[in-house]
Each structure stands twice: as C-alpha cells, then as structure tokens.
Motif scaffolding. Sequence first.
Motif, PDB file in Angstrom:
ATOM      1  N   ARG A  26      -8.020  10.118  -1.011  1.00 18.03           N
ATOM      2  CA  ARG A  26      -6.913   9.280  -0.545  1.00 18.03           C
ATOM      3  C   ARG A  26      -6.553   8.234  -1.591  1.00 18.03           C
ATOM      4  O   ARG A  26      -5.382   7.970  -1.840  1.00 18.03           O
ATOM      5  N   LEU A  27      -7.563   7.650  -2.224  1.00 21.20           N
ATOM      6  CA  LEU A  27      -7.295   6.690  -3.295  1.00 21.20           C
ATOM      7  C   LEU A  27      -6.580   7.374  -4.457  1.00 21.20           C
ATOM      8  O   LEU A  27      -5.661   6.811  -5.054  1.00 21.20           O
ATOM      9  N   ALA A  28      -6.997   8.614  -4.770  1.00 20.60           N
ATOM     10  CA  ALA A  28      -6.414   9.347  -5.899  1.00 20.60           C
ATOM     11  C   ALA A  28      -4.925   9.601  -5.718  1.00 20.60           C
ATOM     12  O   ALA A  28      -4.196   9.766  -6.701  1.00 20.60           O
ATOM     13  N   ARG A  29      -4.468   9.643  -4.471  1.00 18.01           N
ATOM     14  CA  ARG A  29      -3.046   9.868  -4.225  1.00 18.01           C
ATOM     15  C   ARG A  29      -2.207   8.646  -4.548  1.00 18.01           C
ATOM     16  O   ARG A  29      -0.978   8.719  -4.609  1.00 18.01           O
ATOM     17  N   GLY A  30      -2.835   7.518  -4.719  1.00 18.06           N
ATOM     18  CA  GLY A  30      -2.106   6.310  -5.072  1.00 18.06           C
ATOM     19  C   GLY A  30      -1.301   5.782  -3.896  1.00 18.06           C
ATOM     20  O   GLY A  30      -1.749   5.782  -2.761  1.00 18.06           O
ATOM     21  N   GLY A  31      -0.101   5.323  -4.179  1.00 16.61           N
ATOM     22  CA  GLY A  31       0.733   4.758  -3.126  1.00 16.61           C
ATOM     23  C   GLY A  31       1.061   3.303  -3.395  1.00 16.61           C
ATOM     24  O   GLY A  31       0.610   2.701  -4.372  1.00 16.61           O
ATOM     25  N   GLU A  49      -9.819  11.502 -14.766  1.00 23.58           N
ATOM     26  CA  GLU A  49      -8.488  11.133 -15.253  1.00 23.58           C
ATOM     27  C   GLU A  49      -7.616  10.439 -14.215  1.00 23.58           C
ATOM     28  O   GLU A  49      -6.637   9.777 -14.587  1.00 23.58           O
ATOM     29  N   ASP A  50      -7.942  10.567 -12.948  1.00 24.37           N
ATOM     30  CA  ASP A  50      -7.105   9.960 -11.904  1.00 24.37           C
ATOM     31  C   ASP A  50      -7.522   8.534 -11.540  1.00 24.37           C
ATOM     32  O   ASP A  50      -6.957   7.950 -10.612  1.00 24.37           O
ATOM     33  N   HIS A  78      -7.259   3.352  -8.651  1.00 24.00           N
ATOM     34  CA  HIS A  78      -6.307   4.389  -9.028  1.00 24.00           C
ATOM     35  C   HIS A  78      -5.824   4.146 -10.464  1.00 24.00           C
ATOM     36  O   HIS A  78      -5.788   3.010 -10.933  1.00 24.00           O
ATOM     37  N   LYS A  79      -5.451   5.210 -11.143  1.00 22.42           N
ATOM     38  CA  LYS A  79      -5.044   5.114 -12.549  1.00 22.42           C
ATOM     39  C   LYS A  79      -3.824   4.216 -12.745  1.00 22.42           C
ATOM     40  O   LYS A  79      -3.580   3.738 -13.868  1.00 22.42           O
ATOM     41  N   SER A  80      -3.065   3.952 -11.680  1.00 22.53           N
ATOM     42  CA  SER A  80      -1.906   3.066 -11.790  1.00 22.53           C
ATOM     43  C   SER A  80      -2.268   1.598 -11.609  1.00 22.53           C
ATOM     44  O   SER A  80      -1.384   0.738 -11.627  1.00 22.53           O
ATOM     45  N   PHE A  81      -3.543   1.309 -11.423  1.00 17.27           N
ATOM     46  CA  PHE A  81      -3.984  -0.066 -11.213  1.00 17.27           C
ATOM     47  C   PHE A  81      -3.470  -0.934 -12.365  1.00 17.27           C
ATOM     48  O   PHE A  81      -3.642  -0.596 -13.544  1.00 17.27           O
ATOM     49  N   PRO A  82      -2.837  -2.068 -12.065  1.00 18.61           N
ATOM     50  CA  PRO A  82      -2.196  -2.854 -13.120  1.00 18.61           C
ATOM     51  C   PRO A  82      -3.195  -3.507 -14.072  1.00 18.61           C
ATOM     52  O   PRO A  82      -4.315  -3.848 -13.695  1.00 18.61           O
ATOM     53  N   GLU A  83      -2.748  -3.689 -15.303  1.00 15.17           N
ATOM     54  CA  GLU A  83      -3.597  -4.287 -16.335  1.00 15.17           C
ATOM     55  C   GLU A  83      -4.026  -5.699 -15.939  1.00 15.17           C
ATOM     56  O   GLU A  83      -5.160  -6.098 -16.152  1.00 15.17           O
ATOM     57  N   GLU A  84      -3.086  -6.450 -15.334  1.00 16.95           N
ATOM     58  CA  GLU A  84      -3.443  -7.810 -14.931  1.00 16.95           C
ATOM     59  C   GLU A  84      -4.510  -7.807 -13.835  1.00 16.95           C
ATOM     60  O   GLU A  84      -5.357  -8.703 -13.764  1.00 16.95           O
ATOM     61  N   ASP A  97      -2.184  -0.900  -6.135  1.00 16.45           N
ATOM     62  CA  ASP A  97      -2.408  -1.999  -7.070  1.00 16.45           C
ATOM     63  C   ASP A  97      -3.316  -3.085  -6.508  1.00 16.45           C
ATOM     64  O   ASP A  97      -3.672  -4.029  -7.217  1.00 16.45           O
ATOM     65  N   HIS A  98      -3.713  -2.948  -5.227  1.00 19.96           N
ATOM     66  CA  HIS A  98      -4.635  -3.907  -4.635  1.00 19.96           C
ATOM     67  C   HIS A  98      -5.791  -3.196  -3.913  1.00 19.96           C
ATOM     68  O   HIS A  98      -6.397  -3.761  -3.001  1.00 19.96           O
ATOM     69  N   THR A  99      -6.090  -1.963  -4.317  1.00 21.51           N
ATOM     70  CA  THR A  99      -7.145  -1.186  -3.667  1.00 21.51           C
ATOM     71  C   THR A  99      -8.227  -0.811  -4.666  1.00 21.51           C
ATOM     72  O   THR A  99      -7.929  -0.321  -5.762  1.00 21.51           O
ATOM     73  N   LEU A 100      -9.474  -1.048  -4.267  1.00 19.59           N
ATOM     74  CA  LEU A 100     -10.648  -0.665  -5.054  1.00 19.59           C
ATOM     75  C   LEU A 100     -11.467   0.326  -4.241  1.00 19.59           C
ATOM     76  O   LEU A 100     -11.288   0.456  -3.034  1.00 19.59           O
TER      77      LEU A 100
END
Length: 328
Positions: A83-88, A118-119, A263-269, A92-95
């Motif tokens: 579920r985490l791998a699917r993003g959404g 990779e995800d 998730h791989k889209s997790f923001p750099e900040e 950006d606020h999920t660990l």
Amino acid sequence: MKKFFSATCIAACSSALLLAASISTASAAEWPTGDVRLVVPYAPGGTTDVLSRRVADLLKDALDTNVIVENRPGAGSTIGTGRLARGGRDADHTLLMASPGHTIGAAIYPDLAYDPVEDFVFIQNMIDIPNVMVVPSSSPYQTVAEFIEAAQDQNMAFSHSGVGSSIHMSGELFKTLTGSQMTAVPFAGSGAALPALLGGDVDVSFENMPTVYSHIKSGDLRALAVTSAERSPYLPEVPTLSEIGEYNLDQFVTTAWFGLIAHKSFPEEGYEAMQTALDEVMERQEFLDFAEQLGAQPGQVEGEEFKQFVIDDLARWEEVAQQAGISQ
C-alpha cells in the motif's frame, strides 16, 4: 538608460533569487505540514509494533507534530508495504517501519506489485536484534543438540508470527540445515504466538528477543541459542547457533533489523527533516534505554548505506528461500 535598465534588472533578478531561496528554505523548514503517519505492517503486540510506538512518541517531540501509528498486517508485511508502494497524496507524510519481512517477502512472493528497493527511500536503520531459539520451561530439551536429535526422529511444531517473518524463515532454515522434522504453525503476530509457546502448545520458536526476553529471565521459557554472529550481551550465557559447530549450523546467522522507509516520492525536505529528527531521537537516553530493554543494538546505517544493506539482505533471503523451497 541602457546602463540604468541593466542595473535595475540585475537588482530585480537578485531580489527574485533571494525570494526564491527564502521560499525554498521556508518550505524545507515547514515540513511536516501536518500529521505524520507511521505504518506498521504487522499486528499489534510484536517487536515492530512496540518499537514503532516508542519511536513515534520520540519523533512527536523532535518533529513537533503528531506521529500516528497505523497497523496494516498481512502476508508477511507485504500488504502494508504494498500500500505504501502505491504512493498517493499522503505519501509525503507517511513512513513505514520495515524489517526483514521487507526483503523476505520479496524473496518468497514472486508476484509482488512493487520493487522492494527501487520503490522506496531508505531513511534510517533504527535497531538490530537477534532472534532466540526458545522452548517452554516444561520442555525436556536443554540444548540445541538434544532438540535436533529428538526432531530428527519425531515431528516438532514451531510457531511464528506470519509467513515471511524472520521468525518463520529462521525456523525454516534451521529445519533445512539440520534435517529436523518441523511443522510451521503461523499466528497473526508475535503477540498471538506467545501464549501457545508459553503453554507448550508448540515445541519451539525462533522469536525476536524483545518478545521473549522477560520470559527467559523469569524462567517461563528456556533459551537454547541466539541467531546472531556473536553472543548477545543481554544473554551472555546462551550460545550462538553458529557456535554449535554441528548439524550444518556453523553458518547460521540471522538478525532482525528495523528501519524507517518511505515512498520514493518522499520529498527531499522531509528526508532532511527526518534525518535531523532521528539524529536527535537516537541520541536520547530514552531511546538507548529502550533499545537495551529490547536486547537490541542501535542501527548504524542510513541513506544509501541502509539501501545497500537492504539489497544485500534481499540477496541472502532469496538464497535461503530457494534452498528451503519456500514460495507463496
């Protein structure tokens, strides 16, 4: 006029750049902008759950926001992880608190809809702990050798916290290496498995140390061996399986690691804010005392090193799964 215009332009551009930098800095400083969710891909009561709730409490202070723990168990951690791998929109606020189930799941479930490396973004390995080969206090077996001799002649039952957990895989590896007759008995988490072990309904388990440590100290369970490369400072009298030197156990080394991923889209900040917060958390005496209570050592790798650690762990469990003939 041309010279004046150029100077004006330069000034305006400089102001724009300063404003952009200011906005960027503010954006980085503002993360998180809301509650942070920490996903536990196992049922309540086990090591992953207990650790996650303590880390969430400490992160709440370090991040100055709520850190909400959510349990999403099933299929050796792959349901919550998938579920985490699917993003959404909330990625950006999920660990997620990953463990060996993250790599073992990929080794035994060939049709996963996500890539375990990779995800994801790998933030920090929090702790490392051994599993412990334990039997009920009523068990007649005092040593690993005695247990193996009996298990080669009669079937034994071993409990585990779910297919793909390090507890399950440790038992399967032990069975394969020693030629023991052992039947796996799955439970919905270590919390559910423990009463069966204490009551003697199963013969043995390769449980995480935190789940069984107090019961070993109380005498309700008997520790036959630990699965780490070296003896645990918390159970110094208990040998490692690799010490046994017989029954093909000389290379038996498995440990349970626990670390935060996103998730791989997790923001750099967000990544930077988490690194700063975790540096604070892992230096606090409350965390160090908690790790000691679990019989754990604080994690030593983060970022790219943590990612490489996961890659290596995946390769190891793929080999174990193949040797043991485990596939789902």
